[in-house]
Design a protein around this motif. Structure first.
Motif, mmCIF file in Angstrom:
data_model
loop_
_atom_site.group_PDB
_atom_site.id
_atom_site.type_symbol
_atom_site.label_atom_id
_atom_site.label_comp_id
_atom_site.label_asym_id
_atom_site.label_seq_id
_atom_site.Cartn_x
_atom_site.Cartn_y
_atom_site.Cartn_z
ATOM 1 N N LEU A 96 0.805 -1.214 0.000
ATOM 2 C CA LEU A 96 0.000 0.000 0.000
ATOM 3 C C LEU A 96 0.841 1.267 0.000
ATOM 4 O O LEU A 96 0.296 2.370 -0.055
ATOM 5 N N TYR A 97 2.158 1.123 0.102
ATOM 6 C CA TYR A 97 3.024 2.292 0.087
ATOM 7 C C TYR A 97 4.360 1.904 -0.552
ATOM 8 O O TYR A 97 4.686 0.719 -0.687
ATOM 9 N N GLU A 98 5.146 2.877 -0.959
ATOM 10 C CA GLU A 98 6.449 2.640 -1.565
ATOM 11 C C GLU A 98 7.506 3.475 -0.840
ATOM 12 O O GLU A 98 7.260 4.632 -0.479
ATOM 13 N N HIS A 99 8.677 2.883 -0.628
ATOM 14 C CA HIS A 99 9.797 3.585 -0.029
ATOM 15 C C HIS A 99 10.488 4.447 -1.104
ATOM 16 O O HIS A 99 10.382 4.171 -2.302
ATOM 17 N N PRO A 100 11.235 5.459 -0.681
ATOM 18 C CA PRO A 100 12.036 6.233 -1.652
ATOM 19 C C PRO A 100 13.046 5.328 -2.336
ATOM 20 O O PRO A 100 13.563 4.380 -1.743
ATOM 21 N N GLU A 101 13.312 5.608 -3.579
ATOM 22 C CA GLU A 101 14.218 4.760 -4.358
ATOM 23 C C GLU A 101 15.658 5.024 -3.986
ATOM 24 O O GLU A 101 16.078 6.172 -3.755
#
Length: 450
Positions: free
Chosen positions: A439-444
């Protein structure tokens, strides 16, 4: 009522547990039967380790032995071994198909319909037809192979018909299930120059190693390749390439070796080279003395054994689709492509991760097994590595050291056989069942590679 149904629901949510429990139970039963005095020749009974090792090897359709199958076990023992091999081969195919269906039902209706259209082999949950299909395919191939073998043994080798019938049926079942068990101490070496015996066993093992989904699809659309699914195309293409390359490499390596191909005629050398290439994939039969082959040939066989056969088949290894997909990932990366495409189909990234997980965990198991077994034996590393890969990938070929290992070393091979037989299936299913959208993404972030 609700409390009583909770464990059942939890178990059904993880069907891989059922397969593991079933295999462990069958191993215990097979060990007990082979441990009884009526299963072994001579006074007394086999040792517990001999019974456990043989039962595990038969059920995991491996073929590694610590005693001479033909001489050490009685007819009753042979029947037990053959039954375990048939259960192991049939059970692993049906279990893999059923686990695929369990994972299949976790998808949404639209995804299920798309996947059914793509595979053209497994419906939306017709478990009964899947199992019946496995039974039919198994029995038909085993029966045809047995007819060829029995006829050859009775007519050409002039064996009494009852003896030819038993040996032919035993060999046919063992071949299709890639079990590697033979009633002769020399395996298939007596038939090294006989194309009827060698090719019948090789083709039965090849068909068993393709996998039930592929066999079912070929039965339906044999003359319509355009209707083949991506899985079937990938399996057939990769398998054919590995067989061709393996035959060339092994034949070239052993061509002048007087202990193997060097003593044969040219046609017999080509036949033996092809047979050994097919056996190395997973069947475990040998028409040449494996212990006398060159170190280079062992290395080629190590790679072929590790790759193994098709998914949902009687073969072991990481499976040809896993290997082919990883190869395609490398090619796509070298080309700078954003996606992996095979036969005009884009492969999802999650499948890349699953293939990489299966392959790396298998590498870890082989490395760990080799390190531990090296500490338990005085044999050289190349022989130990060969033995570990053969056990973990359920092949059954040996450089001749299995029977010389200590009981601790043989028990380690038992663990490797069970892990190699059940690991890829349970792991693959667990990965498929655990798929979920974050449901969320971390910074690349980009670490330095290489």
């Amino acid at each position: 009522m609700a409390q009583g149904s909770t464990p059942r629901r939890a178990l059904l949510r993880h069907p891989a547990q059922i397969v593991v429990l079933a295999f462990l139970t069958a191993t215990a039963v097979g060990t007990a039967l082979l441990w009884l005095p009526f299963s072994s020749e001579g006074p007394g009974s086999a040792t517990f380790v001999e019974a456990l090792f043989t039962a595990t090897s038969a059920l995991c359709v491996t073929g590694l032995v610590v005693v001479d199958t033909g001489e050490h076990w009685t007819t009753t023992g042979h029947v037990v071994i053959l039954a375990l091999a048939q259960i192991g081969g049939f059970g692993i195919m049906s279990a893999a198909s059923l686990l695929g269906l369990f994972a299949f039902r976790r998808l949404g209706l639209r995804s299920r319909l798309v996947t059914a259209t793509e595979t053209r082999s497994i419906g939306l949950g017709d478990v009964r037809s899947v199992l019946l299909g496995v039974v039919r395919v198994s029995l038909v191939i085993e029966a045809v192979t047995a007819v060829v073998l029995v006829s050859r043994l009775a007519l050409h080798y002039e064996q009494p018909f009852p003896q030819a019938l038993w040996e032919g049926v035993f060999l046919a079942v063992s071949a299709f299930n890639n079990a590697g068990f033979v009633l002769r101490a020399t395996s298939m070496m007596d038939f090294v120059a006989d194309p009827w015996m060698s090719l019948a066993v090789a083709f039965a093992a090849i068909l068993g190693g393709l996998g039930f989904p592929v066999l079912l699809e070929l039965r339906r659309h044999l003359h319509r390749p355009r209707m083949w699914s991506l899985h079937t195309k990938l399996t057939l293409a990769t398998t054919s390439a590995i067989y061709a390359l393996g035959t060339v490499l092994l034949t070239a390596q052993e061509w002048t070796n007087p202990a193997t191909l060097g003593a044969l005629t040219r046609p017999a050398r080509l036949l033996a080279g092809f047979f050994m290439a097919s056996a190395t994939r997973s069947s475990g039969f040998n028409s040449l003395d494996t212990a006398e082959m060159t170190t280079g040939s062992w290395m080629v066989m190590d790679v072929m054994m590790f790759i193994g056969g098709g998914s949902a088949s009687t073969a072991g290894g990481i499976k040809v689709t896993t290997f082919a997909l990883l190869l395609m990932v490398i090619v796509a990366e070298l080309r700078g492509e954003n996606h992996v495409s095979v036969f005009s189909r884009r492969v999802p990234e999650r499948v890349h991760r699953q293939a990489l997980t299966v392959a790396l965990l298998s590498v870890a198991a082989v490395v760990l097994g080799t390190v531990v077994l090296s500490e338990l034996t005085h044999h050289t590393t190349d022989r130990v590595l060969f033995e570990v890969i053969s056990a973990f990938c359920t092949v059954g070929l040996s450089t001749g050291i299995t029977g010389e290992l200590t009981e601790a070393g043989q028990l380690l091979l038992v663990v490797l056989m069970l892990a190699g037989r059940l690991g890829p299936i349970t792991l693959g299913t667990a990965l498929a069942l655990r798929e979920r959208r974050r449901l969320y993404e971390h910074p690349e972030g980009r670490p330095i590679i290489g």
